[in-house]
Design a protein around this motif. Structure first.
Motif, PDB file in Angstrom:
ATOM      1  N   GLY A  20       0.701 -24.612  20.204  1.00  0.00           N
ATOM      2  CA  GLY A  20      -0.480 -23.762  20.378  1.00  0.00           C
ATOM      3  C   GLY A  20      -1.336 -23.798  19.133  1.00  0.00           C
ATOM      4  N   THR A  21      -2.240 -22.829  19.019  1.00  0.00           N
ATOM      5  CA  THR A  21      -3.079 -22.790  17.815  1.00  0.00           C
ATOM      6  C   THR A  21      -2.424 -21.867  16.792  1.00  0.00           C
ATOM      7  OG1 THR A  21      -4.379 -20.892  18.542  1.00  0.00           O
ATOM      8  CG2 THR A  21      -5.173 -23.081  19.211  1.00  0.00           C
ATOM      9  N   VAL A  22      -2.696 -22.157  15.545  1.00  0.00           N
ATOM     10  CA  VAL A  22      -2.127 -21.336  14.470  1.00  0.00           C
ATOM     11  C   VAL A  22      -2.670 -19.907  14.567  1.00  0.00           C
ATOM     12  CG1 VAL A  22      -2.131 -21.017  11.962  1.00  0.00           C
ATOM     13  CG2 VAL A  22      -1.623 -23.264  12.923  1.00  0.00           C
ATOM     14  N   ALA A  23      -3.927 -19.787  14.992  1.00  0.00           N
ATOM     15  CA  ALA A  23      -4.530 -18.458  15.131  1.00  0.00           C
ATOM     16  C   ALA A  23      -3.723 -17.615  16.121  1.00  0.00           C
ATOM     17  CB  ALA A  23      -5.978 -18.604  15.597  1.00  0.00           C
ATOM     18  N   ASP A  24      -3.318 -18.217  17.240  1.00  0.00           N
ATOM     19  CA  ASP A  24      -2.509 -17.485  18.227  1.00  0.00           C
ATOM     20  C   ASP A  24      -1.130 -17.156  17.678  1.00  0.00           C
ATOM     21  OD1 ASP A  24      -4.539 -17.510  20.026  1.00  0.00           O
ATOM     22  OD2 ASP A  24      -3.846 -19.299  21.109  1.00  0.00           O
ATOM     23  N   LEU A  25      -0.553 -18.117  16.943  1.00  0.00           N
ATOM     24  CA  LEU A  25       0.797 -17.906  16.390  1.00  0.00           C
ATOM     25  C   LEU A  25       0.808 -16.731  15.419  1.00  0.00           C
ATOM     26  CD1 LEU A  25       3.751 -18.867  16.025  1.00  0.00           C
ATOM     27  CD2 LEU A  25       2.929 -20.404  14.245  1.00  0.00           C
ATOM     28  N   LEU A  26      -0.269 -16.621  14.650  1.00  0.00           N
ATOM     29  CA  LEU A  26      -0.351 -15.526  13.675  1.00  0.00           C
ATOM     30  C   LEU A  26      -0.299 -14.164  14.362  1.00  0.00           C
ATOM     31  CD1 LEU A  26      -2.968 -16.972  11.159  1.00  0.00           C
ATOM     32  CD2 LEU A  26      -0.669 -16.158  10.586  1.00  0.00           C
ATOM     33  N   LYS A  27      -0.830 -14.122  15.591  1.00  0.00           N
ATOM     34  CA  LYS A  27      -0.845 -12.849  16.327  1.00  0.00           C
ATOM     35  C   LYS A  27       0.478 -12.603  17.048  1.00  0.00           C
ATOM     36  CE  LYS A  27      -5.628 -13.686  17.475  1.00  0.00           C
ATOM     37  NZ  LYS A  27      -6.341 -14.304  18.588  1.00  0.00           N
ATOM     38  N   ASP A  28       1.220 -13.652  17.356  1.00  0.00           N
ATOM     39  CA  ASP A  28       2.406 -13.539  18.202  1.00  0.00           C
ATOM     40  C   ASP A  28       3.677 -13.306  17.378  1.00  0.00           C
ATOM     41  OD1 ASP A  28       4.389 -13.767  20.091  1.00  0.00           O
ATOM     42  OD2 ASP A  28       3.446 -15.457  21.125  1.00  0.00           O
ATOM     43  N   LYS A  29       3.936 -12.035  17.070  1.00  0.00           N
ATOM     44  CA  LYS A  29       5.085 -11.701  16.215  1.00  0.00           C
ATOM     45  C   LYS A  29       6.408 -12.033  16.897  1.00  0.00           C
ATOM     46  CE  LYS A  29       2.433  -9.964  13.060  1.00  0.00           C
ATOM     47  NZ  LYS A  29       2.134 -10.794  11.900  1.00  0.00           N
ATOM     48  N   GLU A  30       6.428 -11.919  18.214  1.00  0.00           N
ATOM     49  CA  GLU A  30       7.662 -12.183  18.966  1.00  0.00           C
ATOM     50  C   GLU A  30       8.065 -13.660  18.826  1.00  0.00           C
ATOM     51  OE1 GLU A  30       9.172 -11.998  23.518  1.00  0.00           O
ATOM     52  OE2 GLU A  30       7.482 -10.698  23.010  1.00  0.00           O
ATOM     53  N   LEU A  31       7.082 -14.521  18.965  1.00  0.00           N
ATOM     54  CA  LEU A  31       7.342 -15.963  18.831  1.00  0.00           C
ATOM     55  C   LEU A  31       7.796 -16.304  17.404  1.00  0.00           C
ATOM     56  CD1 LEU A  31       7.151 -18.645  20.391  1.00  0.00           C
ATOM     57  CD2 LEU A  31       4.825 -18.892  19.534  1.00  0.00           C
ATOM     58  N   GLN A  32       7.152 -15.672  16.462  1.00  0.00           N
ATOM     59  CA  GLN A  32       7.532 -15.896  15.055  1.00  0.00           C
ATOM     60  C   GLN A  32       8.986 -15.494  14.827  1.00  0.00           C
ATOM     61  OE1 GLN A  32       4.841 -14.007  12.247  1.00  0.00           O
ATOM     62  NE2 GLN A  32       3.064 -14.564  13.473  1.00  0.00           N
ATOM     63  N   ALA A  33       9.336 -14.344  15.375  1.00  0.00           N
ATOM     64  CA  ALA A  33      10.703 -13.851  15.179  1.00  0.00           C
ATOM     65  C   ALA A  33      11.715 -14.736  15.896  1.00  0.00           C
ATOM     66  CB  ALA A  33      10.804 -12.416  15.689  1.00  0.00           C
ATOM     67  N   LYS A  34      11.363 -15.200  17.093  1.00  0.00           N
ATOM     68  CA  LYS A  34      12.297 -15.973  17.916  1.00  0.00           C
ATOM     69  C   LYS A  34      12.635 -17.327  17.282  1.00  0.00           C
ATOM     70  CE  LYS A  34      12.774 -17.830  22.582  1.00  0.00           C
ATOM     71  NZ  LYS A  34      12.035 -18.183  23.797  1.00  0.00           N
ATOM     72  N   HIS A  35      11.616 -18.044  16.835  1.00  0.00           N
ATOM     73  CA  HIS A  35      11.860 -19.410  16.373  1.00  0.00           C
ATOM     74  C   HIS A  35      11.811 -19.599  14.866  1.00  0.00           C
ATOM     75  CE1 HIS A  35      12.138 -21.135  20.322  1.00  0.00           C
ATOM     76  NE2 HIS A  35      10.980 -20.609  20.677  1.00  0.00           N
ATOM     77  N   LEU A  36      11.140 -18.671  14.198  1.00  0.00           N
ATOM     78  CA  LEU A  36      10.970 -18.889  12.755  1.00  0.00           C
ATOM     79  C   LEU A  36      11.707 -17.850  11.930  1.00  0.00           C
ATOM     80  CD1 LEU A  36       7.144 -19.686  12.896  1.00  0.00           C
ATOM     81  CD2 LEU A  36       9.042 -21.300  12.957  1.00  0.00           C
ATOM     82  N   GLY A  37      12.244 -16.854  12.556  1.00  0.00           N
ATOM     83  CA  GLY A  37      13.017 -15.839  11.850  1.00  0.00           C
ATOM     84  C   GLY A  37      12.165 -15.017  10.906  1.00  0.00           C
ATOM     85  N   ILE A  38      10.884 -14.865  11.232  1.00  0.00           N
ATOM     86  CA  ILE A  38       9.989 -14.093  10.339  1.00  0.00           C
ATOM     87  C   ILE A  38       9.954 -12.633  10.776  1.00  0.00           C
ATOM     88  CG2 ILE A  38       7.602 -13.844   9.524  1.00  0.00           C
ATOM     89  CD1 ILE A  38       7.344 -16.888  10.085  1.00  0.00           C
TER      90      ILE A  38
END
Lengths: 330, 234
Positions: free
Chosen positions: B216-234
């Motif tokens: 996806g776009t980085v702009a969307d990723l920045l907003k998607d905390k769930e995705l960040q937590a799921k795959h990046l452990g942030i």
């Protein structure tokens, strides 16, 4: 004092010869990771090629200059080495002798360069990264090509003279300076200087130095490192060939065991000098040459074991070589 | 935007281990794309597979419309792929100048101008130009590695974890430099430092256990905390 000067010159000459063999061995081992047990055979082929072409060329020049000259006993098997005796009181000019000597050296170096090229393309490139296979294959090549020398030129040793213009001895006080030894030192130092400049000032030199550290990264910047592997192997072989060609007139005869004997010295220098280090092999050769004559003077009974002992000590206590110059791989 | 680098269901092995088990991604000309993922996900192996340092076993791997599979590394690089490996790939026994020279396809006016641009981008390298590379700091080595990949007219730059082991202040300098570089060169960046990745990339791919799992776009990723937590452990 005279004895010491004589011994130092003899030791440096011996070191120059070992250096010609060890420098190629060290770079091949450091850059390509190839443990080349066939290096002694390349030295041997250099010696025989030199002697064969030297006698052949000199005989031809003598018969062209003095038609009354008579052939002497020939040596060899498939390829005969035929010496021709100069008529009594006759001599070739300095230019003729120099030309014969240089042409025979170039021939010998060329033959061994080609052999090295063929070895690398036929055998070595198949076993990169596989040390046991390298040892077996290069030992096999060593055995086969040493036997080939015996098949081609015969099993018996035969004599070889130094070129007349290098055959003399000069007395300096008590010291006796053998001209051929001085010549060997000059050749060794010139080769060392020439290759050092090539390695430090040219793009090929940069690639070789980079390849010593990481062939993979050299490829990743767009350079076909395998081409350089072949070149380095052939050039290292040619240096061994030059060493062999210059060695035979020093000892005065050609014998098929010369290769393996000198190969052991070259491996000792590689360890002492530091794996992959060209300058290390230079310092190591000088050290070994001088140590050899020193031990022979002071402890003659230890002259055989001293070299091996120093190698063992370096391996145990200074694995980067006596001068800490080993090139680290990444 | 035309596709420059394309991988589809890419599979590759290191020894007996399957590392990539189906990576699919596409980088268009002029894009800045980041590959994210946890340690051991296969990000570095993907770049190595592109460079021919690890052999692709199956799937599609194309650059500029031509397949890269089975091509030797040096020819892949010569097609215009600059590579900045994780361990910098700097030659310690060479000076900075020699590291640049050895990488130049040719030493013409254009290449020397690009080198000068790199030295302007990383002034530290100009100051230490004649020094042996083994004397450089980690940050300087990274600058040299990136700079060296820029001296040729490459079509894409593959950069592997440039922030690894570097101090925050150096990462900041690198981020600015990479933003500058991405204005003129297509960039594919593998990065674990989320802030740096987002500062440079416009699109992202997440690789997990050798497979592409999100894009996806980085702009969307920045907003998607769930995705960040799921795959990046942030």
């Amino acid at each position: 004092m005279g004895t010491i000067v004589t011994l130092i010159i003899n030791g440096l000459a011996q070191g120059a010869l070992v250096f010609l063999m060890a420098s190629g061995l060290s770079i091949i081992l450091g850059m390509m990771g190839v443990i080349n047990f066939a290096h002694g055979t390349l030295f041997l082929w250099g010696g025989y090629s030199y002697v064969w072409s030297y006698y052949g060329l000199r005989g031809w020049v003598i018969t062209q200059t003095f038609p009354e000259a008579v052939p002497m006993t020939s040596f060899g098997a498939i390829l005969k080495i035929q010496a021709v005796q100069l008529p009594e009181g006759a001599a070739l000019s300095f230019g003729q002798e120099l030309g014969i000597f240089l042409a025979a050296l170039v021939f010998a170096v060329g033959v061994v360069f080609l052999l090295g090229f063929v070895f690398e393309r036929l055998f070595i490139h198949r076993v990169y990264g596989n040390a046991p296979a390298q040892i077996l294959i290069t030992l096999g090549v060593q055995v086969v090509f040493t036997d080939l020398v015996r098949v081609i030129w015969g099993p018996n040793p035969f004599p070889i003279d130094r070129p007349p213009f290098l055959a003399g001895v000069t007395a300096l006080g008590d010291a006796r300076i053998v001209h051929y030894n001085v010549f060997l030192i000059i050749v060794g130092a010139s080769v060392a200087l020439g290759i050092h400049r090539l390695l430090t000032r040219s793009k090929i030199g940069m690639i070789i130095r980079a390849g010593l550290q990481s062939p993979e990264h050299v490829q990743a910047i767009g350079i076909d490192i395998k081409k350089y592997f072949t070149l380095v192997f052939a050039a290292g072989s040619a240096l061994a060939g030059l060493g062999g060609a210059l060695y035979m007139p020093l000892v005065g005869n050609v014998v098929s065991t010369a290769g393996i004997n000198n190969q052991i010295l070259a491996f000792i220098v590689v360890v002492i000098g530091g794996l992959g280090s060209f300058m290390g092999s230079f310092y190591g050769s000088v050290f070994l040459g001088l140590m050899g004559v020193g031990v022979a003077l002071l402890f003659p009974s230890l002259s055989v074991v001293a070299n091996v002992l120093i190698m063992a000590l370096v391996l145990v206590f200074r694995p980067d070589g006596l001068f800490g110059l080993a090139v680290s791989k990444k | 935007m035309s596709s420059l680098l394309k991988a589809q269901d890419l599979v590759s092995y290191i020894g007996p281990y399957t590392i990539l088990q189906g990576v699919t991604l596409e980088v268009g000309s002029g894009e800045a794309v980041v590959i994210l993922g946890r340690n051991g996900a296969g990000k570095t192996t993907f770049l190595k597979t592109v460079m021919g340092l690890v052999n692709a076993r199956s799937g599609i791997l194309e650059f500029d419309g031509e397949t890269l599979a089975g091509k030797p590394t040096h020819l892949i690089q010569r097609r215009g792929i600059g590579y900045v490996p994780e361990d910098y790939g700097i030659f310690d026994q060479l000076t900075i100048e020699e590291n640049f020279r050895i990488a130049m396809w040719k030493e013409d006016k254009e290449t020397l101008e690009r080198r000068d641009w790199v030295l302007d981008l990383f002034p530290d390298l100009r100051i230490a130009y004649k020094r042996l590379s083994k004397t450089l700091s980690g940050g300087q080595r990274q600058m040299l590695s990136i700079g060296r990949a820029l001296v040729n007219q490459n079509k894409i730059l593959l950069i592997d974890e440039p922030s690894k082991g570097l101090a925050p202040v150096i990462i900041e300098i690198l981020a600015k430099a990479l933003q500058e570089i991405s204005k003129t060169t297509t960039v594919l960046l593998v990065e674990q430092n989320f802030a740096l990745a987002c500062a440079v990339g416009k699109r992202f791919y997440i690789i997990n256990e050798g497979k592409t799992v999100e894009t996806g776009t980085v702009a969307d990723l920045l907003k998607d905390k769930e995705l960040q937590a799921k795959h990046l452990g942030i």
